[in-house]
Design a protein around this motif. Structure first.
Motif, PDB file in Angstrom:
ATOM      1  N   ALA A 196      31.734 -48.082  61.713  1.00 53.76           N
ATOM      2  CA  ALA A 196      32.989 -48.821  61.839  1.00 53.76           C
ATOM      3  C   ALA A 196      34.153 -48.098  61.185  1.00 53.76           C
ATOM      4  CB  ALA A 196      32.832 -50.211  61.236  1.00 53.76           C
ATOM      5  N   THR A 197      33.859 -47.314  60.155  1.00 54.52           N
ATOM      6  CA  THR A 197      34.930 -46.637  59.426  1.00 54.52           C
ATOM      7  C   THR A 197      35.110 -45.186  59.873  1.00 54.52           C
ATOM      8  OG1 THR A 197      33.356 -46.056  57.678  1.00 54.52           O
ATOM      9  CG2 THR A 197      34.641 -48.080  57.376  1.00 54.52           C
ATOM     10  N   SER A 198      34.315 -44.741  60.864  1.00 51.81           N
ATOM     11  CA  SER A 198      34.468 -43.378  61.370  1.00 51.81           C
ATOM     12  C   SER A 198      35.837 -43.228  62.016  1.00 51.81           C
ATOM     13  CB  SER A 198      33.384 -43.063  62.403  1.00 51.81           C
ATOM     14  OG  SER A 198      32.107 -43.041  61.789  1.00 51.81           O
ATOM     15  N   GLU A 199      36.483 -42.091  61.752  1.00 52.57           N
ATOM     16  CA  GLU A 199      37.814 -41.854  62.295  1.00 52.57           C
ATOM     17  C   GLU A 199      37.701 -41.149  63.640  1.00 52.57           C
ATOM     18  OE1 GLU A 199      41.934 -40.333  60.451  1.00 52.57           O
ATOM     19  OE2 GLU A 199      40.372 -38.798  60.577  1.00 52.57           O
ATOM     20  N   ILE A 200      38.383 -41.709  64.639  1.00 53.80           N
ATOM     21  CA  ILE A 200      38.442 -41.090  65.962  1.00 53.80           C
ATOM     22  C   ILE A 200      39.904 -40.852  66.305  1.00 53.80           C
ATOM     23  CG2 ILE A 200      37.845 -41.299  68.398  1.00 53.80           C
ATOM     24  CD1 ILE A 200      35.723 -43.351  67.600  1.00 53.80           C
ATOM     25  N   LEU A 201      40.247 -39.599  66.577  1.00 56.24           N
ATOM     26  CA  LEU A 201      41.610 -39.245  66.960  1.00 56.24           C
ATOM     27  C   LEU A 201      41.643 -38.956  68.456  1.00 56.24           C
ATOM     28  CD1 LEU A 201      42.515 -36.862  63.994  1.00 56.24           C
ATOM     29  CD2 LEU A 201      43.051 -39.283  64.228  1.00 56.24           C
ATOM     30  N   GLY A 202      42.691 -39.449  69.127  1.00 57.46           N
ATOM     31  CA  GLY A 202      42.768 -39.292  70.572  1.00 57.46           C
ATOM     32  C   GLY A 202      43.984 -38.493  71.030  1.00 57.46           C
ATOM     33  N   PHE A 203      43.801 -37.687  72.069  1.00 58.26           N
ATOM     34  CA  PHE A 203      44.876 -36.859  72.614  1.00 58.26           C
ATOM     35  C   PHE A 203      44.830 -36.908  74.141  1.00 58.26           C
ATOM     36  CE2 PHE A 203      43.389 -35.136  68.633  1.00 58.26           C
ATOM     37  CZ  PHE A 203      44.545 -34.884  67.921  1.00 58.26           C
ATOM     38  N   ILE A 204      46.002 -36.783  74.761  1.00 53.86           N
ATOM     39  CA  ILE A 204      46.085 -36.643  76.209  1.00 53.86           C
ATOM     40  C   ILE A 204      46.318 -35.162  76.515  1.00 53.86           C
ATOM     41  CG2 ILE A 204      47.240 -37.362  78.336  1.00 53.86           C
ATOM     42  CD1 ILE A 204      45.860 -39.635  76.829  1.00 53.86           C
ATOM     43  N   ALA A 205      45.457 -34.607  77.360  1.00 59.39           N
ATOM     44  CA  ALA A 205      45.551 -33.184  77.705  1.00 59.39           C
ATOM     45  C   ALA A 205      45.692 -33.020  79.210  1.00 59.39           C
ATOM     46  CB  ALA A 205      44.314 -32.440  77.206  1.00 59.39           C
ATOM     47  N   GLU A 206      46.353 -31.931  79.606  1.00 55.09           N
ATOM     48  CA  GLU A 206      46.518 -31.614  81.021  1.00 55.09           C
ATOM     49  C   GLU A 206      45.891 -30.264  81.329  1.00 55.09           C
ATOM     50  OE1 GLU A 206      50.586 -33.763  82.691  1.00 55.09           O
ATOM     51  OE2 GLU A 206      50.635 -31.640  82.154  1.00 55.09           O
ATOM     52  N   TRP A 207      45.333 -30.174  82.537  1.00 54.45           N
ATOM     53  CA  TRP A 207      44.798 -28.895  83.029  1.00 54.45           C
ATOM     54  C   TRP A 207      45.173 -28.742  84.493  1.00 54.45           C
ATOM     55  CZ3 TRP A 207      40.312 -28.397  86.466  1.00 54.45           C
ATOM     56  CH2 TRP A 207      40.003 -27.063  86.756  1.00 54.45           C
TER      57      TRP A 207
END
Length: 364
Positions: free
Chosen positions: A9-20
């Protein structure tokens, strides 16, 4: 167990939008990239179809969290992706300070000091260089720059900034603008004429893709040096610049950062196909991150290709460590593929290799 649930529950998840850009259907695809910071795992989804593109796995060894910022380019699953946005407010807030951007412009008199200055910023201040390019300004360009900075054009300033090669640098990192302003203030107070400018107008002037500056490359009596992605990523490329300039044997007549893909890397190394061991690995290495390309000359026209090749050391880093322990490849090379720098092999290829970057790619 309860402990396991709490940890998840405390794990950090970072999100990004990428293009290819997919060249086959000639369309741009978007991906959601998730980074699990506690385990250094990565997961990628195709946004349009919400399908896994890359199942959760360990982050590739050539990447770290520092490579993920808006505008940054990363190589995932043999695809060059551009980070275009954060995927959620948490990631934006968490990383916004570390992705602050600012630009500086070093005056012609600072040319020989550029390696030391950049090294100070990337070392002690832990900033990252995201763009670098050399310029030889015209009178009208200097007047335009002064106007952007809110300064009154003057004959003396114009003459000074047109007297030689200037270098524009964009950096990212914590308190980036504050760090650059402090550096500029320190440098400028000890000189009668400003040696370094840093302001919003610098980025607009130097790195606007719609603005077209003439290359500083001469494309004659020169050799090409490509500083590979790992010294660029670690900041060691600044030390390499300083070693070249402080040797009193060579001059850097053009410098620019490039992000290559497999097509451009293969085209550039085409003459080495079948000759260079680990050719495919060499091509792939050039695509793993930004490279800094130099046109290198000597004060007196000589065989600069042979002289510079001897200066950087043998391409085999173990041989370089044994035969030339003070050479660039001995100090910064990791393997035969990650050998710190690519340099021109044959004298007749020097102008051609420089032209590929400073004429063909830079103008595209």
């Amino acid at each position: 167990s309860t402990t396991k649930i709490i940890k998840m529950a405390t794990s950090e998840i970072l999100g990004f939008i990428a293009e290819w850009y997919d060249p086959q259907p000639m369309m741009t695809k978007q991906f959601l990239v998730k980074i699990f910071t506690d385990t250094n795992d990565i997961e990628v989804y195709d946004k349009k179809f919400n399908k896994p593109f890359l199942k959760r796995t360990k982050m590739p060894s050539n990447l770290s969290l520092n490579d993920f910022f808006v505008g940054g380019k990363v190589s995932l699953h043999a695809r060059q992706m551009t980070i275009i946005d954060y995927a959620d407010p948490y990631t934006r807030n968490r990383l916004s300070s570390s992705t602050e951007r600012a630009s500086m412009l070093l005056a012609p008199d600072m040319y020989y000091q550029m390696g030391k200055i950049i090294g100070e910023l990337t070392g002690k201040s832990r900033l990252k260089v995201s763009k670098i390019q050399s310029f030889c300004f015209t009178d009208s360009q200097v007047d335009e720059l002064l106007s952007l900075l809110g300064l009154q054009p003057s004959e003396s300033l114009s003459k000074f900034w047109c007297s030689g090669m200037s270098v524009g640098v964009e950096l990212t990192g914590d308190n980036c603008l504050q760090v650059l302003r402090a550096t500029a203030e320190q440098m400028n107070t000890t000189n009668r004429t400003p040696m370094m400018w840093t302001a919003d107008g610098i980025a607009e002037f130097c790195f606007d893709p719609m603005r077209n500056f003439a290359s500083t490359a001469t494309l004659t009596d020169c050799t090409c040096c490509v500083i590979r992605q790992h010294p660029v990523k670690t900041g060691d490329f600044a030390v390499i610049l300083d070693l070249i300039l402080s040797s009193n044997r060579f001059e850097i007549s053009a410098i620019q950062m490039f992000q290559l893909n497999k097509t451009s890397a293969s085209e550039f190394l085409e003459v080495y196909d079948g000759v260079m061991p680990n050719f495919i690995d060499m091509v792939n290495d050039l695509c793993l991150g930004p490279v800094v390309v130099l046109e290198v000359k000597q004060p007196q026209p000589q065989d600069v290709v042979a002289a510079f090749r001897d200066f950087v050391g043998p391409w085999d880093v173990e041989m370089a460590a044994e035969l030339k322990p003070g050479s660039i490849r001995a100090m910064f090379g990791r393997s035969r593929v990650e050998n710190a720098v690519h340099v021109t092999d044959l004298a007749e290829d020097g102008p051609q290799e420089c032209s590929y970057f400073f004429d063909i790619l830079s103008g595209s």
